[in-house]
Design an enzyme around this catalytic site. Sequence first.
Site, mmCIF file in Angstrom:
data_model
loop_
_atom_site.group_PDB
_atom_site.id
_atom_site.type_symbol
_atom_site.label_atom_id
_atom_site.label_comp_id
_atom_site.label_asym_id
_atom_site.label_seq_id
_atom_site.Cartn_x
_atom_site.Cartn_y
_atom_site.Cartn_z
ATOM 1 N N HIS A 187 34.813 40.513 31.760
ATOM 2 C CA HIS A 187 33.523 41.074 32.119
ATOM 3 C C HIS A 187 32.894 40.147 33.131
ATOM 4 O O HIS A 187 32.656 38.984 32.847
ATOM 5 C CB HIS A 187 32.638 41.201 30.875
ATOM 6 C CG HIS A 187 31.313 41.820 31.177
ATOM 7 N ND1 HIS A 187 31.033 43.151 30.945
ATOM 8 C CD2 HIS A 187 30.196 41.305 31.732
ATOM 9 C CE1 HIS A 187 29.797 43.414 31.329
ATOM 10 N NE2 HIS A 187 29.266 42.314 31.809
ATOM 11 N N CYS A 188 32.674 40.653 34.299
ATOM 12 C CA CYS A 188 32.175 39.815 35.382
ATOM 13 C C CYS A 188 30.666 39.981 35.514
ATOM 14 O O CYS A 188 30.201 41.054 35.895
ATOM 15 C CB CYS A 188 32.867 40.202 36.686
ATOM 16 S SG CYS A 188 32.464 39.112 38.045
#
Lengths: 462, 174
Positions: A187-188
């Site tokens: 998850h950026c």
Amino acid sequence: MKNCEYQQIDPRALSVSPSSVQNHTEKKVQRLRRKWEVFPGKNRFFCDGRIILARQSGILPVTLGLIVVTCGLFFAFDCPFLVTHLTVFIPVIGGVLSLFVVTSLLRTSFTDPGILPRATPDEAADIEKQIDNSGSSTYRPPPRTKEILINQQVVKLKYCFTCKMFRPPRTSHCSLCDNCVERFDHHCPWVGNCVGKRNYRFFYSFIISLSFLTSFIFGCVVTHITLRSQDGKSLIQAIQESPASVVELVICFFSIWSILGLSGFHTYLVASNLTTNEDIKGSWSSKRCTEESGNPYSYNNIMTNCCVTLCGPMPPSLIDRRGFLPLVAASPATETELPPFPVKNDTNMCTKSTKDVLERLVRSLDSRGRCPPGAPKTTPVAVEISAAATPPAERSPPTGCSRQHAGRHTAAAPCPPFARGRERRDSFQSSNPAFRLASPSPSLSRTFILGEAPDVGFIPPP
Amino acid sequence: LSPYITIMPYITIMPYCHHHFHNLQELRHSASLANKVFIQRDYSEGTTCRFQTKFPSELESRIERTLFEDTVKTLNNYYAEAEKIGGQSYLEGCLACATAYLIFLCMETRYEKVLKKIAKYIQEQNEKVYAPRGLLVTDPIDRGMRVIEISIYEDRGSSGSSSGSSSVSGSTAR
């Protein structure tokens, strides 16, 4: 009467006259709702479901802002000098690169990363039935893993308590978005979305093009300052003439290290067909596995791995954001409660056989993006053409609009490793509390009971 | 359109039928739906989309094994065609990358084209093979590509259901 019936379920009539809808349904819905409105994950939707973002997208504006500011300063202050002194291609190249960076970034942010829709209650009940083969009435939580063979290698599939299904291989549950994502990478926060199967190629092109852009701007700014200071002025004077260049230098200098490092890391991942998640957990490292096993998904050929990951076919979005909810039944995405069984009143019912035929035909018309049965398009004849006509129209805008950027930009910073590590810990923790459930959750028990009801009444034909 | 038109007379005769068009969803949960069978994914060849061809025991009395296996094998072939990695998919991918993925605004991906073919195939199978046997196959894309859901319908012994099979055969016989 035919016309009357068609009018009754004509979508325009229904949306215009919500009062008649309310009289017939037991839901509190006032109008036709789309599935994204009841999506259970922590996502935000824009543009009527065309654009999807994680709930916490706080750093996305920062990313965009950094890129815009740097590029703006570059075009405003450095390009005029460089055009006159060097070549006109510099702003052209810079422009093309910036455009590519921004479009890749927005596509990464706004594309569904490969979210798996949660299991329907029937599915969840079926899984529980399969596990609880003894048929006892006492409920025990399903075992957490199931082992399968992939390419002659044993892989453990975990059961996701939130989504009520066994996760397919390479799927992971993101605790920030509260979704299971296929081929979950990480998850950026800088992109404001998960990176998964469907947007990994956009993410990769984003960081590669960003590496080129930052290197290019850095090189141009250094050239600019060097050329200025060569005209008989000192370096300090050159900097004073063009202070914006220093800002760009600082931003680019710090970005380059992280971006180039990230690009290199992801190039390695692409070449060996791994995800960040697997690499961090060491799923296929030689320490944990026996000597024979390795990555079962790798094609053992760098070119093939790269081509498959980056140029492979684009899978479709599974969550059908813009589809309409069925009017009467509970939304497919929620598991809160199922609709209560209607009172069986034979005098009110049509012939079962006709009903069956209708249901079947209606069900056969049911498909992604179209109104599901129970929704306006239940008449086979008049609406079949419209049902067939609208799916393409409904399906293409989601992918089309998600590509249109809203004109926002993000910063040039990479996803820091600590974010990935934190996500990993979060995902582990998210599964533990569910496992510690001493008593079954109400929804689970209800689905379990509901799953049994048909069995009780099921009479096999002679 | 002809199969749909032949069943219209049934609708006009029925009282309260327009009312029950709305409640078709409710009726789905009532007596006629008996059970649902879920065909799970087969991951033995990796993460590509394949479904198990194992014949579930609940369908033993409803449909012939070969018909069921044919359906699942055809679906598997369709999915393999959609996810095939070869010259055409690389070309599509590179072209998309070169145009900053804006090409997808005007062009439909190969996967989407195959999905449409699959939807048509499933509808045709439902009409010809499954509906006459009181079964209904749901497109896997509606279930997140995780399962093929087959609903088993049961004609209960209530009023008017004796003509069930005849009306079903009448509508499909056309």
